[in-house]
Design an enzyme around this catalytic site. Sequence first.
Site, mmCIF file in Angstrom:
data_model
loop_
_atom_site.group_PDB
_atom_site.id
_atom_site.type_symbol
_atom_site.label_atom_id
_atom_site.label_comp_id
_atom_site.label_asym_id
_atom_site.label_seq_id
_atom_site.Cartn_x
_atom_site.Cartn_y
_atom_site.Cartn_z
ATOM 1 C CG MET A 27 2.841 -1.276 -6.618
ATOM 2 S SD MET A 27 3.822 -2.609 -7.364
ATOM 3 C CE MET A 27 4.627 -1.714 -8.708
ATOM 4 C CB CYS A 111 -5.855 0.354 -0.290
ATOM 5 S SG CYS A 111 -4.624 -0.141 0.937
#
Length: 384
Positions: A27, A111
Amino acid sequence: MTLTALDSKPLRIGPLVLDVPVVLAPMAGITNSAFRRLCREYGAGLYVSEMITSRALVERTPVTMRLIEHHESEDTRSIQLYGVDPKTVREAVTMLVAEDRADHIDLNFGCPVPKVTKRGGGAALPWKTSLFRAIVEGAAEAAGDIPLTIKMRKGIDDEHLTYLEAGRIAEGAGVAAVALHGRTASQFYSGQADWDAIGKLKETVTSIPVLGNGDIWAGEDALRMMEQTGCDGVVVGRGCLGRPWLFGDLAAAFRGETTRIQPTLGGVGDAIRRHTELLAEFHQEEARACREMRKHMAWYLKGYPVGSDIRSGLALMSTLEELDGLLAQLDRDQPYPGRDAEGPRGRAGTPKRPSLPDRWLESRELNDDQKANISAAELSHSGG
């Protein structure tokens, strides 16, 4: 059948053996060395770095070289790479291996951020089959004995799913494991993750581990996902924001224990203090560590009755001394609030039409304009 400690088995990713089949999802701005170390203090698993742009790594930008550093206590150095150019990705993997900088490398194809997908990167990339194959095959060859894995989403949207074909390509290329976030790029983080898709991938990819990602908020969720899908392990992302002890819960769940870590407000305060200390050590700058911690405060305090003055102060603090003064005002005996402290955290977003390059969906192969423009997709954003 209910999954118990007797049913669960160590997760093998190439030569790596994880007694607890849990992976920390990369992250951006979160999973730096400080946060990884904090999570390790509570539990066990494989803790992956923030997403690293392959081009920036090859160019050895100072920020990137700092991000790939691991503390000496991190005995398995795991790095996630993002890239769209097969040559650059291969060069990045070659560099990591030749310079002995990683024990595990993951490739990001999950993503959903528009700045990435609008240029064909992230979750949009597997739609271009030959490009995806070239990146994965080149990276796997360059990795050699270092296990290479991929993390992906179901696809761009429900009409343009890519995960089964991508899984087969990755398996054929010799990757060590594949991880699937059970959402499409168009979903972002909204709605519920499709665990059935994880089960379908497990049925399709049979010679290497399949990991499931999406909506793991508690140890019971991980057991339920593995029982429902047959997957070999779980990947945890947003569920650990402000809850690094989740990895202790997961370890206990896989041991068949029913006891869970349910910290008092004092325990939360101690975690906040430790997190800030580790960030100060990582950045070698107290002020920067405090600024970075501000975004974590709402996650840590979720569900706990804390006065607005203290919350506001924690969101603005700039020194460890100031932090200590605010933490001293907490009611340390305040009990764990239960479900109010659990569940979704972070921005879920809303379903939307993905941003894609012009005419991206017309063909599974790149056209000349797309070949010329796709390198601009190498930007640093969170890995879905």
